[in-house]
Design a protein around this motif. Structure first.
Motif, PDB file in Angstrom:
ATOM      1  N   LYS A 107       9.794  -2.205  -1.579  1.00 44.57           N
ATOM      2  CA  LYS A 107      11.229  -2.478  -2.370  1.00 44.57           C
ATOM      3  C   LYS A 107      12.267  -1.378  -1.706  1.00 44.57           C
ATOM      4  O   LYS A 107      11.808  -0.182  -1.860  1.00 44.57           O
ATOM      5  N   SER A 108      13.286  -1.692  -1.114  1.00 45.82           N
ATOM      6  CA  SER A 108      14.230  -0.981  -0.558  1.00 45.82           C
ATOM      7  C   SER A 108      15.698  -1.407  -1.243  1.00 45.82           C
ATOM      8  O   SER A 108      15.956  -2.453  -1.395  1.00 45.82           O
ATOM      9  N   SER A 109      16.615  -0.234  -1.583  1.00 49.28           N
ATOM     10  CA  SER A 109      17.751  -0.506  -1.688  1.00 49.28           C
ATOM     11  C   SER A 109      18.766  -0.880  -0.743  1.00 49.28           C
ATOM     12  O   SER A 109      19.939  -1.321  -1.225  1.00 49.28           O
ATOM     13  N   VAL A 110      18.310  -0.734   0.520  1.00 55.88           N
ATOM     14  CA  VAL A 110      18.955  -1.145   1.663  1.00 55.88           C
ATOM     15  C   VAL A 110      18.177  -2.436   2.359  1.00 55.88           C
ATOM     16  O   VAL A 110      17.053  -2.319   2.573  1.00 55.88           O
ATOM     17  N   ALA A 111      19.146  -3.459   2.662  1.00 49.47           N
ATOM     18  CA  ALA A 111      18.389  -4.535   3.386  1.00 49.47           C
ATOM     19  C   ALA A 111      17.937  -4.079   4.977  1.00 49.47           C
ATOM     20  O   ALA A 111      19.207  -3.804   5.694  1.00 49.47           O
ATOM     21  N   GLN A 112      16.881  -4.066   5.312  1.00 51.73           N
ATOM     22  CA  GLN A 112      16.594  -3.755   6.594  1.00 51.73           C
ATOM     23  C   GLN A 112      14.993  -3.868   6.672  1.00 51.73           C
ATOM     24  O   GLN A 112      14.333  -4.205   5.905  1.00 51.73           O
ATOM     25  N   THR A 113      14.631  -3.678   8.326  1.00 55.39           N
ATOM     26  CA  THR A 113      13.205  -3.684   8.558  1.00 55.39           C
ATOM     27  C   THR A 113      12.752  -2.315   8.573  1.00 55.39           C
ATOM     28  O   THR A 113      13.525  -1.459   9.154  1.00 55.39           O
ATOM     29  N   PHE A 114      11.484  -1.951   8.242  1.00 59.96           N
ATOM     30  CA  PHE A 114      10.884  -0.738   8.277  1.00 59.96           C
ATOM     31  C   PHE A 114       9.721  -0.720   9.363  1.00 59.96           C
ATOM     32  O   PHE A 114       8.879  -1.822   9.204  1.00 59.96           O
ATOM     33  N   LYS A 115       9.402   0.363   9.694  1.00 61.05           N
ATOM     34  CA  LYS A 115       8.190   0.340  10.920  1.00 61.05           C
ATOM     35  C   LYS A 115       7.139   1.307  10.310  1.00 61.05           C
ATOM     36  O   LYS A 115       7.127   1.928   9.241  1.00 61.05           O
ATOM     37  N   GLY A 116       5.987   1.171  10.897  1.00 62.55           N
ATOM     38  CA  GLY A 116       4.969   2.012  10.548  1.00 62.55           C
ATOM     39  C   GLY A 116       3.713   1.757  11.674  1.00 62.55           C
ATOM     40  O   GLY A 116       3.786   1.032  12.604  1.00 62.55           O
ATOM     41  N   TYR A 117       2.672   2.519  11.635  1.00 62.04           N
ATOM     42  CA  TYR A 117       1.587   2.177  12.287  1.00 62.04           C
ATOM     43  C   TYR A 117       0.270   2.514  11.736  1.00 62.04           C
ATOM     44  O   TYR A 117       0.230   3.731  10.689  1.00 62.04           O
ATOM     45  N   LEU A 118      -0.930   1.985  12.002  1.00 64.55           N
ATOM     46  CA  LEU A 118      -2.366   2.691  11.525  1.00 64.55           C
ATOM     47  C   LEU A 118      -2.713   3.339  12.722  1.00 64.55           C
ATOM     48  O   LEU A 118      -2.274   3.144  13.754  1.00 64.55           O
ATOM     49  N   ARG A 119      -3.296   4.483  12.580  1.00 65.43           N
ATOM     50  CA  ARG A 119      -4.212   5.154  13.484  1.00 65.43           C
ATOM     51  C   ARG A 119      -5.451   5.694  13.262  1.00 65.43           C
ATOM     52  O   ARG A 119      -5.981   5.985  12.085  1.00 65.43           O
ATOM     53  N   VAL A 120      -6.256   5.483  14.216  1.00 62.86           N
ATOM     54  CA  VAL A 120      -7.743   5.853  14.304  1.00 62.86           C
ATOM     55  C   VAL A 120      -7.797   7.326  15.014  1.00 62.86           C
ATOM     56  O   VAL A 120      -7.098   7.505  16.123  1.00 62.86           O
ATOM     57  N   ILE A 121      -8.357   8.113  14.330  1.00 63.39           N
ATOM     58  CA  ILE A 121      -8.446   9.672  14.718  1.00 63.39           C
ATOM     59  C   ILE A 121      -9.536   9.986  15.621  1.00 63.39           C
ATOM     60  O   ILE A 121      -9.448  10.653  16.631  1.00 63.39           O
ATOM     61  N   ASP A 122     -10.611   9.337  15.275  1.00 61.49           N
ATOM     62  CA  ASP A 122     -11.952   9.580  15.975  1.00 61.49           C
ATOM     63  C   ASP A 122     -11.876   9.463  17.360  1.00 61.49           C
ATOM     64  O   ASP A 122     -11.345   8.031  17.805  1.00 61.49           O
TER      65      ASP A 122
END
Length: 339
Positions: A107-122
């Protein structure tokens, strides 16, 4: 701790780049004009997460970023998993026809899209960029990502850092590129981790972002969240962090004996920790024997994943007699084996 129930360190903090509130989740920042506040917040009654059994959320309240959105600025929400938990999960992670499903409420107080990523370390580090989709202001939304395996990823069967979940209120263009393909694995590129981030939330003073119900599971369907009792979640969190205070462990949490003016005191952790923990001590300890009270500022602790011992020098008393440690009101003793 995907339901954000456990917060051993406290429920509110402006200290970033470490674990400060909700266990197993950290907020990282750089370039901010004012540090955001992170908190374990209540989920409002009547909302959809509340009716599904969620009572707590990780809440980020933005500071006042008066200089705007810099290219290297970021506010970064992160969770880390052990390699062995991925390796032994049942996911055939090198097969593109085998899937994991990642889901959470946001939930965001501002209407927008947010980004992210999953990352494999090994092995060769790989990333899986994604977005939340367009969020309506002040409205809880469930985000679900179905992630296939990839022949280039690998996980070691050990207790080290192997998998990373990242969600960004904002990250500047130093690490973003609109040529990035979302919802697909690619070799990790430090300067192209995800598409460009919208800066509206970041440049809005006191904007808020809340996350709860985070779950990672094997399969191509987001099942109902696996709620666990607080006692179970707390024990799982204690693999990575354990805090001892007067309030949590009473007057005499640790006892031992005297030998040649040295107090030898040991303690077995309630949960074996992931690795040999780092130790943080603050304020004074009272060490009692039958004849005296010794005030100590440093217990000279030696720790292992199973527990710890301390050899307290210059004690007064009789060989073989008992001694015990008492915390003063504001004394804190922390053991951390976070990833």
């Amino acid at each position: 701790n995907g339901a954000m129930q456990v917060a051993q360190r406290g429920t509110s903090s402006t200290t970033s780049n470490t674990y400060s509130t909700v266990d197993r989740f950290q907020l990282r920042t750089s370039g901010v004009d004012e540090e955001p506040t992170q908190a374990q917040a209540d989920v409002a009654s009547g909302t959809t997460p509340f009716t599904l059994g969620f009572r707590k959320a990780f809440k980020i309240t933005n500071g006042n970023q008066t200089s705007g959105a810099g290219t290297s600025d970021y506010i970064w929400f992160e969770h880390r998993l052990e390699s062995q938990d991925m390796a032994n999960s049942g996911w055939n992670y090198t097969s593109s026809s085998s899937f994991i499903t990642f889901s959470f409420w946001i939930k965001s107080s501002v209407a927008q899209t947010f980004k992210g990523y999953l990352r494999v370390i090994d092995g060769t580090t790989y990333q899986y960029p994604f977005e939340t989709g367009s969020l309506s202001a002040d409205t809880w939304t469930k985000v679900t990502k179905i992630v296939p395996g990839n022949s280039n990823i690998s996980f070691d069967n050990d207790a080290n850092f192997g998998f990373q979940i990242n969600i960004f209120p904002f990250y500047g263009t130093d690490v973003t590129d609109n040529s990035v393909t979302e919802n697909a694995w690619a070799a990790f590129a430090s300067s192209a981790r995800m598409k460009d981030n919208t800066s509206t939330w970041y440049t809005t003073n006191d904007a808020t972002l809340e996350i709860t119900g985070m779950q990672l599971e094997v399969g191509s369907v987001a099942t109902e969240f696996e709620h666990k009792s607080f006692a179970v979640e707390e024990r799982l969190c204690k693999r990575y962090f354990q805090r001892f205070t007067k309030a949590t462990h009473g007057q005499t949490p640790f006892t031992g004996h005297l030998t040649s003016a040295v107090g030898i005191i040991g303690h077995v952790f309630s949960v074996v920790m992931r690795a040999t923990p780092s130790i943080s001590q603050s304020n004074n300890f009272n060490v009692y024997t039958a004849s005296t009270n010794n005030v100590k500022t440093d217990l000279n602790i030696e720790a292992a994943p199973q527990g710890f011992r301390t050899l307290i020098q210059s004690m007064t008393g009789t060989n073989g007699h008992a001694c015990q440690i008492d915390f003063e009101t504001n004394t804190i003793l922390d053991f951390s084996s976070e990833l």
